[in-house]
Design a protein around this motif. Structure first.
Motif, PDB file in Angstrom:
ATOM      1  N   PRO A 286       0.794  -1.271   0.001  1.00  0.00           N
ATOM      2  CA  PRO A 286       0.026  -0.126   0.057  1.00  0.00           C
ATOM      3  C   PRO A 286       0.903   1.148   0.187  1.00  0.00           C
ATOM      4  CG  PRO A 286      -0.801  -1.560   1.621  1.00  0.00           C
ATOM      5  CD  PRO A 286       0.512  -2.206   1.331  1.00  0.00           C
ATOM      6  N   GLN A 287       0.336   2.405  -0.551  1.00  0.00           N
ATOM      7  CA  GLN A 287       1.112   3.727  -0.820  1.00  0.00           C
ATOM      8  C   GLN A 287       0.259   4.456  -0.169  1.00  0.00           C
ATOM      9  OE1 GLN A 287       2.264   3.325  -4.993  1.00  0.00           O
ATOM     10  NE2 GLN A 287       4.491   3.638  -4.197  1.00  0.00           N
ATOM     11  N   PHE A 288       0.919   5.599   0.481  1.00  0.00           N
ATOM     12  CA  PHE A 288      -0.012   6.601   1.088  1.00  0.00           C
ATOM     13  C   PHE A 288      -0.604   7.537  -0.151  1.00  0.00           C
ATOM     14  CE2 PHE A 288      -1.031  10.057   3.951  1.00  0.00           C
ATOM     15  CZ  PHE A 288      -0.643  11.367   3.197  1.00  0.00           C
ATOM     16  N   ILE A 289      -1.970   7.862   0.098  1.00  0.00           N
ATOM     17  CA  ILE A 289      -2.561   8.898  -1.082  1.00  0.00           C
ATOM     18  C   ILE A 289      -2.761  10.145  -0.519  1.00  0.00           C
ATOM     19  CG2 ILE A 289      -4.346   9.279  -2.430  1.00  0.00           C
ATOM     20  CD1 ILE A 289      -5.217   6.401  -2.611  1.00  0.00           C
ATOM     21  N   ILE A 290      -3.695  10.315   0.767  1.00  0.00           N
ATOM     22  CA  ILE A 290      -4.087  11.507   1.199  1.00  0.00           C
ATOM     23  C   ILE A 290      -4.462  11.145   2.726  1.00  0.00           C
ATOM     24  CG2 ILE A 290      -6.339  11.287   0.503  1.00  0.00           C
ATOM     25  CD1 ILE A 290      -6.143  14.408  -0.170  1.00  0.00           C
ATOM     26  N   ASP A 291      -4.330  12.036   3.764  1.00  0.00           N
ATOM     27  CA  ASP A 291      -4.623  11.884   4.875  1.00  0.00           C
ATOM     28  C   ASP A 291      -5.649  13.164   5.353  1.00  0.00           C
ATOM     29  OD1 ASP A 291      -1.643  12.961   6.689  1.00  0.00           O
ATOM     30  OD2 ASP A 291      -2.738  13.796   4.980  1.00  0.00           O
ATOM     31  N   ILE A 292      -6.346  13.022   6.384  1.00  0.00           N
ATOM     32  CA  ILE A 292      -7.280  14.128   6.895  1.00  0.00           C
ATOM     33  C   ILE A 292      -7.313  13.818   8.740  1.00  0.00           C
ATOM     34  CG2 ILE A 292      -9.381  12.690   6.643  1.00  0.00           C
ATOM     35  CD1 ILE A 292     -10.330  15.573   5.891  1.00  0.00           C
ATOM     36  N   ARG A 293      -7.186  14.970   9.168  1.00  0.00           N
ATOM     37  CA  ARG A 293      -7.576  14.935  10.561  1.00  0.00           C
ATOM     38  C   ARG A 293      -8.976  15.219  11.005  1.00  0.00           C
ATOM     39  NH1 ARG A 293      -3.812  15.150  14.216  1.00  0.00           N
ATOM     40  NH2 ARG A 293      -1.412  15.299  13.771  1.00  0.00           N
ATOM     41  N   SER A 294      -9.184  14.643  12.271  1.00  0.00           N
ATOM     42  CA  SER A 294     -10.614  14.830  12.713  1.00  0.00           C
ATOM     43  C   SER A 294     -11.016  16.365  12.744  1.00  0.00           C
ATOM     44  CB  SER A 294     -10.903  13.902  13.952  1.00  0.00           C
ATOM     45  OG  SER A 294     -10.147  14.713  14.999  1.00  0.00           O
ATOM     46  N   ASN A 295     -10.078  17.391  12.732  1.00  0.00           N
ATOM     47  CA  ASN A 295     -10.547  18.779  12.979  1.00  0.00           C
ATOM     48  C   ASN A 295     -10.922  19.551  11.658  1.00  0.00           C
ATOM     49  OD1 ASN A 295      -8.041  18.935  11.938  1.00  0.00           O
ATOM     50  ND2 ASN A 295      -7.307  20.339  13.569  1.00  0.00           N
ATOM     51  N   MET A 296     -10.861  18.309  10.387  1.00  0.00           N
ATOM     52  CA  MET A 296     -11.148  19.112   9.050  1.00  0.00           C
ATOM     53  C   MET A 296     -12.278  18.128   8.643  1.00  0.00           C
ATOM     54  SD  MET A 296      -7.009  18.992   7.970  1.00  0.00           S
ATOM     55  CE  MET A 296      -7.489  19.895   6.309  1.00  0.00           C
ATOM     56  N   ASP A 297     -12.915  18.649   7.729  1.00  0.00           N
ATOM     57  CA  ASP A 297     -13.967  17.972   7.028  1.00  0.00           C
ATOM     58  C   ASP A 297     -13.839  17.686   5.335  1.00  0.00           C
ATOM     59  OD1 ASP A 297     -16.408  20.602   7.107  1.00  0.00           O
ATOM     60  OD2 ASP A 297     -14.308  20.349   5.936  1.00  0.00           O
ATOM     61  N   LYS A 298     -12.752  18.332   5.069  1.00  0.00           N
ATOM     62  CA  LYS A 298     -12.199  18.171   3.579  1.00  0.00           C
ATOM     63  C   LYS A 298     -10.774  18.617   3.318  1.00  0.00           C
ATOM     64  CE  LYS A 298     -13.645  19.776  -0.913  1.00  0.00           C
ATOM     65  NZ  LYS A 298     -14.217  20.741  -1.954  1.00  0.00           N
ATOM     66  N   ARG A 299     -10.210  17.688   2.555  1.00  0.00           N
ATOM     67  CA  ARG A 299      -8.759  18.120   2.099  1.00  0.00           C
ATOM     68  C   ARG A 299      -8.637  17.707   0.855  1.00  0.00           C
ATOM     69  NH1 ARG A 299      -3.236  16.162   4.803  1.00  0.00           N
ATOM     70  NH2 ARG A 299      -2.117  17.933   4.012  1.00  0.00           N
ATOM     71  N   GLN A 300      -7.807  18.406  -0.006  1.00  0.00           N
ATOM     72  CA  GLN A 300      -7.623  18.042  -1.439  1.00  0.00           C
ATOM     73  C   GLN A 300      -6.025  17.940  -1.597  1.00  0.00           C
ATOM     74  OE1 GLN A 300     -10.059  21.505  -2.885  1.00  0.00           O
ATOM     75  NE2 GLN A 300     -10.790  20.102  -4.342  1.00  0.00           N
ATOM     76  N   GLY A 301      -5.848  17.003  -2.608  1.00  0.00           N
ATOM     77  CA  GLY A 301      -4.472  16.780  -3.213  1.00  0.00           C
ATOM     78  C   GLY A 301      -4.813  16.911  -4.765  1.00  0.00           C
ATOM     79  N   GLN A 302      -3.700  16.517  -5.269  1.00  0.00           N
ATOM     80  CA  GLN A 302      -3.698  16.260  -6.850  1.00  0.00           C
ATOM     81  C   GLN A 302      -4.786  15.287  -7.400  1.00  0.00           C
ATOM     82  OE1 GLN A 302       0.119  15.544  -8.527  1.00  0.00           O
ATOM     83  NE2 GLN A 302      -0.492  16.540 -10.570  1.00  0.00           N
ATOM     84  N   ARG A 303      -5.735  15.660  -7.918  1.00  0.00           N
ATOM     85  CA  ARG A 303      -6.933  14.898  -8.509  1.00  0.00           C
ATOM     86  C   ARG A 303      -7.732  13.976  -7.290  1.00  0.00           C
ATOM     87  NH1 ARG A 303      -6.802  10.852 -11.394  1.00  0.00           N
ATOM     88  NH2 ARG A 303      -4.891   9.999 -11.273  1.00  0.00           N
ATOM     89  N   VAL A 304      -7.120  14.089  -6.020  1.00  0.00           N
ATOM     90  CA  VAL A 304      -8.005  13.307  -5.186  1.00  0.00           C
ATOM     91  C   VAL A 304      -8.445  14.282  -3.879  1.00  0.00           C
ATOM     92  CG1 VAL A 304      -6.625  11.273  -5.580  1.00  0.00           C
ATOM     93  CG2 VAL A 304      -5.794  13.059  -3.957  1.00  0.00           C
ATOM     94  N   THR A 305      -9.646  13.924  -3.375  1.00  0.00           N
ATOM     95  CA  THR A 305     -10.151  14.813  -2.509  1.00  0.00           C
ATOM     96  C   THR A 305     -10.728  13.681  -1.280  1.00  0.00           C
ATOM     97  OG1 THR A 305     -10.753  16.422  -3.783  1.00  0.00           O
ATOM     98  CG2 THR A 305     -11.951  16.516  -1.657  1.00  0.00           C
ATOM     99  N   VAL A 306     -10.358  14.009  -0.006  1.00  0.00           N
ATOM    100  CA  VAL A 306     -10.915  13.310   1.124  1.00  0.00           C
ATOM    101  C   VAL A 306     -11.954  14.154   1.542  1.00  0.00           C
ATOM    102  CG1 VAL A 306      -8.848  13.751   2.539  1.00  0.00           C
ATOM    103  CG2 VAL A 306     -10.519  11.890   3.009  1.00  0.00           C
ATOM    104  N   LEU A 307     -13.093  13.495   2.088  1.00  0.00           N
ATOM    105  CA  LEU A 307     -14.152  14.155   2.743  1.00  0.00           C
ATOM    106  C   LEU A 307     -14.542  13.149   4.150  1.00  0.00           C
ATOM    107  CD1 LEU A 307     -16.724  14.735   0.002  1.00  0.00           C
ATOM    108  CD2 LEU A 307     -14.987  16.412   0.891  1.00  0.00           C
ATOM    109  N   LEU A 308     -14.575  13.999   5.051  1.00  0.00           N
ATOM    110  CA  LEU A 308     -14.708  13.167   6.452  1.00  0.00           C
ATOM    111  C   LEU A 308     -16.205  13.849   7.039  1.00  0.00           C
ATOM    112  CD1 LEU A 308     -13.615  11.437   8.859  1.00  0.00           C
ATOM    113  CD2 LEU A 308     -12.509  13.732   9.722  1.00  0.00           C
ATOM    114  N   ASN A 309     -17.051  13.004   7.379  1.00  0.00           N
ATOM    115  CA  ASN A 309     -18.319  13.467   7.978  1.00  0.00           C
ATOM    116  C   ASN A 309     -18.326  12.574   9.349  1.00  0.00           C
ATOM    117  OD1 ASN A 309     -20.967  13.747   8.888  1.00  0.00           O
ATOM    118  ND2 ASN A 309     -21.871  13.782   6.824  1.00  0.00           N
ATOM    119  N   LYS A 310     -17.887  13.442  10.535  1.00  0.00           N
ATOM    120  CA  LYS A 310     -17.818  12.848  11.810  1.00  0.00           C
ATOM    121  C   LYS A 310     -19.189  12.667  12.353  1.00  0.00           C
ATOM    122  CE  LYS A 310     -15.181  16.190  12.979  1.00  0.00           C
ATOM    123  NZ  LYS A 310     -14.784  16.686  11.709  1.00  0.00           N
TER     124      LYS A 310
END
Lengths: 111, 114
Positions: free
Chosen positions: A44-68
């Motif tokens: 496995p290779q790292f793509i993107i991460d997000i902390r719980s104090n965020m709800d969205k983080r963007q990288g190159q062509r990738v976005t992670v969304l967090l709904n706590k």
């Protein structure tokens, strides 16, 4: 016990379309989440991460969304390419360095 | 280029054999981990280590032991291999931190126990 899980084990998309890979987690105390990509024959290779104090983080062509509120994590890949075909894992940090992984979703990109 | 290297890509062993899986990292990371990966089950933690000569059990330590004599090397040992230990084994490392450090993985060792 609490665990990380995925809504769909497989996902097939057309090249150029956007992909959305979902993940449900049940540990409300988890404060850090990672998406990994695993290509055939590789670790496995790292793509993107997000902390719980965020709800969205963007990288190159990738976005992670967090709904706590509903304990849901998603990975969005824009303009999916054949090279994006892989198994994608979400992981949550349940305690310091105790990382738990979901079962994985296999993404297949059709030309 | 940072690297986690697992000594074997494929291994075939017989039931009852003692098996050593070796992992070396060149990033001077304090933390090292051994996971097994099975279809539909994701990655499950076997053992991990925060420092030389230190080890902690993960979720599925039964049938396994580990050794960390040097910071860069973390070995997984199957004392008496069994067929249910046929799996993909992944080694990973991460730096010491506050629980927000991503793991760096090796390419894996596919072990078949016959």
């Amino acid at each position: 016990g609490e665990s990380v899980g995925l809504h769909l084990p497989t996902l097939s998309v057309q090249e150029g379309d956007n992909s959305i890979i979902n993940c449900a987690y049940s540990n409300s105390a988890s404060d850090y989440f990672i998406w990994y990509k695993q290509e055939s024959g590789k670790g496995p290779q790292f793509i993107i991460d997000i902390r719980s104090n965020m709800d969205k983080r963007q990288g190159q062509r990738v976005t992670v969304l967090l709904n706590k509120t509903v304990k849901h994590l998603s990975l969005q890949i824009a303009a999916t390419q054949p090279g994006d075909s892989a198994v994608y894992f979400c992981a949550e940090n349940m305690d310091n360095n105790d990382m738990r992984f979901g079962a994985g979703t296999r993404l297949t990109v059709k030309p | 280029d940072v690297k986690v290297t697992q000594s074997s890509r494929y291994l075939v062993k017989r039931t009852g054999e003692k098996v050593f899986l070796e992992c070396v990292q060149d990033m001077d990371h304090e933390n090292m981990f051994w996971y097994r990966q099975d279809p539909g089950l994701g990655l499950r933690l076997i053992y991990f280590s925060y420092d030389v000569k230190m080890k902690e059990k993960g979720d599925i330590p039964e049938g396994y032991s580990v050794s960390r004599e040097k910071k860069e090397r973390f070995s997984l040992i199957l004392e008496s291999a069994s067929t249910n230990q046929t799996s993909m084994y992944l080694c990973a490392s991460s730096p010491l931190g506050q629980g927000d450090e991503k793991l760096f993985f090796g390419s894996g060792t596919q072990l078949s126990v016959l």
